[in-house]
Design an enzyme around this catalytic site. Structure first.
Site, PDB file in Angstrom:
ATOM      1  N   SER A   6     -40.977  26.475  -9.555  1.00  0.00           N
ATOM      2  CA  SER A   6     -39.939  27.506  -9.584  1.00  0.00           C
ATOM      3  C   SER A   6     -39.146  27.445  -8.287  1.00  0.00           C
ATOM      4  O   SER A   6     -39.709  27.582  -7.195  1.00  0.00           O
ATOM      5  CB  SER A   6     -40.590  28.888  -9.719  1.00  0.00           C
ATOM      6  OG  SER A   6     -39.640  29.876  -9.362  1.00  0.00           O
ATOM      7  N   HIS A  30     -37.953  25.146 -13.072  1.00  0.00           N
ATOM      8  CA  HIS A  30     -38.022  26.538 -13.535  1.00  0.00           C
ATOM      9  C   HIS A  30     -37.066  27.397 -12.709  1.00  0.00           C
ATOM     10  O   HIS A  30     -37.120  27.408 -11.479  1.00  0.00           O
ATOM     11  CB  HIS A  30     -39.462  27.035 -13.387  1.00  0.00           C
ATOM     12  CG  HIS A  30     -39.721  28.390 -13.964  1.00  0.00           C
ATOM     13  ND1 HIS A  30     -40.013  28.605 -15.295  1.00  0.00           N
ATOM     14  CD2 HIS A  30     -39.755  29.613 -13.375  1.00  0.00           C
ATOM     15  CE1 HIS A  30     -40.205  29.899 -15.494  1.00  0.00           C
ATOM     16  NE2 HIS A  30     -40.057  30.538 -14.340  1.00  0.00           N
ATOM     17  N   ASP A  32     -35.613  31.276 -12.181  1.00  0.00           N
ATOM     18  CA  ASP A  32     -35.901  32.692 -12.442  1.00  0.00           C
ATOM     19  C   ASP A  32     -34.656  33.545 -12.301  1.00  0.00           C
ATOM     20  O   ASP A  32     -34.122  33.677 -11.198  1.00  0.00           O
ATOM     21  CB  ASP A  32     -36.963  33.182 -11.450  1.00  0.00           C
ATOM     22  CG  ASP A  32     -38.320  32.598 -11.763  1.00  0.00           C
ATOM     23  OD1 ASP A  32     -38.793  32.789 -12.894  1.00  0.00           O
ATOM     24  OD2 ASP A  32     -38.899  31.932 -10.882  1.00  0.00           O
ATOM     25  N   MET A  34     -33.170  37.194 -12.376  1.00  0.00           N
ATOM     26  CA  MET A  34     -33.558  38.613 -12.283  1.00  0.00           C
ATOM     27  C   MET A  34     -32.320  39.471 -12.076  1.00  0.00           C
ATOM     28  O   MET A  34     -31.464  39.126 -11.259  1.00  0.00           O
ATOM     29  CB  MET A  34     -34.496  38.811 -11.087  1.00  0.00           C
ATOM     30  CG  MET A  34     -35.730  37.928 -11.137  1.00  0.00           C
ATOM     31  SD  MET A  34     -36.708  38.175  -9.646  1.00  0.00           S
ATOM     32  CE  MET A  34     -38.003  36.982  -9.909  1.00  0.00           C
ATOM     33  N   HIS A  63     -35.785  31.221 -17.095  1.00  0.00           N
ATOM     34  CA  HIS A  63     -36.636  32.371 -17.419  1.00  0.00           C
ATOM     35  C   HIS A  63     -35.825  33.634 -17.164  1.00  0.00           C
ATOM     36  O   HIS A  63     -35.605  34.010 -16.012  1.00  0.00           O
ATOM     37  CB  HIS A  63     -37.897  32.282 -16.537  1.00  0.00           C
ATOM     38  CG  HIS A  63     -38.790  33.486 -16.597  1.00  0.00           C
ATOM     39  ND1 HIS A  63     -39.788  33.704 -15.676  1.00  0.00           N
ATOM     40  CD2 HIS A  63     -38.844  34.540 -17.462  1.00  0.00           C
ATOM     41  CE1 HIS A  63     -40.428  34.832 -15.970  1.00  0.00           C
ATOM     42  NE2 HIS A  63     -39.861  35.360 -17.041  1.00  0.00           N
ATOM     43  N   MET A  65     -35.220  37.342 -16.820  1.00  0.00           N
ATOM     44  CA  MET A  65     -35.855  38.653 -16.594  1.00  0.00           C
ATOM     45  C   MET A  65     -34.717  39.652 -16.511  1.00  0.00           C
ATOM     46  O   MET A  65     -34.399  40.185 -15.441  1.00  0.00           O
ATOM     47  CB  MET A  65     -36.680  38.624 -15.292  1.00  0.00           C
ATOM     48  CG  MET A  65     -37.979  37.852 -15.439  1.00  0.00           C
ATOM     49  SD  MET A  65     -38.662  37.342 -13.859  1.00  0.00           S
ATOM     50  CE  MET A  65     -37.834  35.775 -13.652  1.00  0.00           C
ATOM     51  N   MET A 135     -46.953  35.825 -18.560  1.00  0.00           N
ATOM     52  CA  MET A 135     -46.892  36.118 -17.130  1.00  0.00           C
ATOM     53  C   MET A 135     -48.312  36.395 -16.627  1.00  0.00           C
ATOM     54  O   MET A 135     -49.057  37.161 -17.234  1.00  0.00           O
ATOM     55  CB  MET A 135     -46.011  37.345 -16.855  1.00  0.00           C
ATOM     56  CG  MET A 135     -44.520  37.166 -17.152  1.00  0.00           C
ATOM     57  SD  MET A 135     -43.748  35.758 -16.335  1.00  0.00           S
ATOM     58  CE  MET A 135     -43.975  36.191 -14.600  1.00  0.00           C
ATOM     59  N   GLY A 142     -41.957  36.416  -6.450  1.00  0.00           N
ATOM     60  CA  GLY A 142     -42.830  35.280  -6.213  1.00  0.00           C
ATOM     61  C   GLY A 142     -43.937  35.691  -5.252  1.00  0.00           C
ATOM     62  O   GLY A 142     -43.911  36.794  -4.687  1.00  0.00           O
ATOM     63  N   GLY A 143     -44.925  34.830  -5.100  1.00  0.00           N
ATOM     64  CA  GLY A 143     -45.964  35.048  -4.087  1.00  0.00           C
ATOM     65  C   GLY A 143     -46.996  36.104  -4.406  1.00  0.00           C
ATOM     66  O   GLY A 143     -47.702  36.561  -3.513  1.00  0.00           O
ATOM     67  N   ASP A 174     -47.081  31.710 -15.653  1.00  0.00           N
ATOM     68  CA  ASP A 174     -46.175  31.880 -14.511  1.00  0.00           C
ATOM     69  C   ASP A 174     -46.663  33.021 -13.612  1.00  0.00           C
ATOM     70  O   ASP A 174     -46.784  34.156 -14.065  1.00  0.00           O
ATOM     71  CB  ASP A 174     -44.780  32.201 -15.085  1.00  0.00           C
ATOM     72  CG  ASP A 174     -43.695  32.280 -14.035  1.00  0.00           C
ATOM     73  OD1 ASP A 174     -43.985  32.083 -12.835  1.00  0.00           O
ATOM     74  OD2 ASP A 174     -42.533  32.552 -14.425  1.00  0.00           O
ATOM     75  N   GLY A 175     -46.946  32.693 -12.339  1.00  0.00           N
ATOM     76  CA  GLY A 175     -47.315  33.719 -11.371  1.00  0.00           C
ATOM     77  C   GLY A 175     -48.665  33.463 -10.724  1.00  0.00           C
ATOM     78  O   GLY A 175     -49.694  33.463 -11.402  1.00  0.00           O
ATOM     79  N   GLY A 176     -48.643  33.163  -9.437  1.00  0.00           N
ATOM     80  CA  GLY A 176     -49.900  32.965  -8.718  1.00  0.00           C
ATOM     81  C   GLY A 176     -50.646  31.707  -9.118  1.00  0.00           C
ATOM     82  O   GLY A 176     -51.859  31.612  -8.922  1.00  0.00           O
TER      83      GLY A 176
HETATM   84  C1  DX5 Z   1     -41.940  35.837 -11.029  1.00  0.00           C
HETATM   85  C2  DX5 Z   1     -41.309  34.540 -11.449  1.00  0.00           C
HETATM   86  C3  DX5 Z   1     -42.078  33.329 -11.098  1.00  0.00           C
HETATM   87  C4  DX5 Z   1     -42.241  33.111  -9.626  1.00  0.00           C
HETATM   88  C5  DX5 Z   1     -43.579  32.437  -9.417  1.00  0.00           C
HETATM   89  O1  DX5 Z   1     -41.251  36.890 -11.605  1.00  0.00           O
HETATM   90  O2  DX5 Z   1     -41.122  34.510 -12.848  1.00  0.00           O
HETATM   91  O3  DX5 Z   1     -41.538  32.162 -11.710  1.00  0.00           O
HETATM   92  O4  DX5 Z   1     -41.239  32.313  -9.058  1.00  0.00           O
HETATM   93  O5  DX5 Z   1     -43.854  32.436  -8.074  1.00  0.00           O
HETATM   94  P1  DX5 Z   1     -45.304  32.142  -7.482  1.00  0.00           P
HETATM   95  O6  DX5 Z   1     -45.724  30.803  -8.030  1.00  0.00           O
HETATM   96  O7  DX5 Z   1     -45.071  32.181  -6.048  1.00  0.00           O
HETATM   97  O8  DX5 Z   1     -46.211  33.229  -8.003  1.00  0.00           O
HETATM   98 ZN    ZN Z   2     -40.550  32.545 -13.843  1.00  0.00          ZN
END
Ligand code: DX5
Ligand code: ZN
Length: 216
Positions: A6, A30, A32, A34, A63, A65, A135, A142-143, A174-176
């Protein structure tokens, strides 16, 4: 396992360099999107997606959001997306129509749910989706830390896909995500891993991508 870094965690002043890392070592880019309404954060929009498209040699996975995903699907397809996903929570019973719209724009279509949405909500749409994005953190930042309950949700979706005779549908998480949980995600039935921080905050992104790709 396919790896989709991402770019939310990339260096935006040197974005081309990080896209080149994805081109060389990963499978999918990827992106994101938002809107500050569906999620409490704003990322980037069309100018960034169009700029990435100019140097992308791997498919772009957008993606969304955002509220009213149906309003923007066509523009993201025109900006170069090969895959577009939207949140079930944003489209609700219009989800089937949004999947059709994404297909009509020539893209692969994905449906996404946050960790607190029962997986059964998306079962009626699995006959139309090319991929499901589960998710493993709440969308928006992120993070964050991986939510382990995601593993059972993956298994439930994988089981339902088998039951309806669509084992080819990808499950994206996706996430962590990092090399430390990639193996158990693969075992649970994931075929596509998104990772932001784990890749771009690492000293050696190529090595991290490789570890996740080969995780068993
Ligand atoms: C969160 C995003 C993710 C994000 C993942 O809303 O959809 O794609 O970038 O980031 P990490 O891998 O740092 O959790
Ligand atoms: Zn994402």
């Amino acid at each position: 396992m396919l790896i989709a870094p991402s770019i939310l965690a990339a260096d935006f002043l040197h974005l081309e360099k990080d896209v080149e890392t994805i081109n060389r070592y990963a499978d999918i880019i990827h992106l994101d999107i938002m809107d500050g309404t569906f999620v409490p954060n704003i990322s980037f929009g069309f100018p960034v997606v169009e700029a990435v498209a100019k140097v992308a040699r791997k498919p772009m996975d957008v993606h969304l959001m955002i509220v009213h995903p149906e309003k923007y699907v066509e523009r993201f397809a025109k900006a170069g997306a090969a895959l577009i996903s939207f949140h079930y929570e944003a489209a609700q019973e219009e989800s089937g129509a949004v999947l059709d719209l994404i297909h009509s724009c020539g893209c692969k279509a994905g449906i996404v749910i946050n960790p607190d949405c029962p997986v059964e909500k998306i079962f009626p749409y699995l006959d139309k989706a090319d991929y499901v994005l589960l998710m493993s953190v709440f969308a928006g930042f992120g993070g964050q830390k991986f939510i382990p309950e995601t593993l059972d949700r993956i298994k439930a979706v994988r089981k339902e896909l088998k039951r309806i005779g669509r084992p080819e549908v990808d499950i994206e998480v996706d996430g962590g995500v990092s090399p430390s949980n990639a193996g158990e995600l693969a075992k649970a039935g994931v075929t596509l891993l998104v990772a932001g921080s784990a890749v771009f905050k690492a000293g050696n992104p190529a090595e991290v991508i490789d570890l996740m790709k080969n995780a068993k």
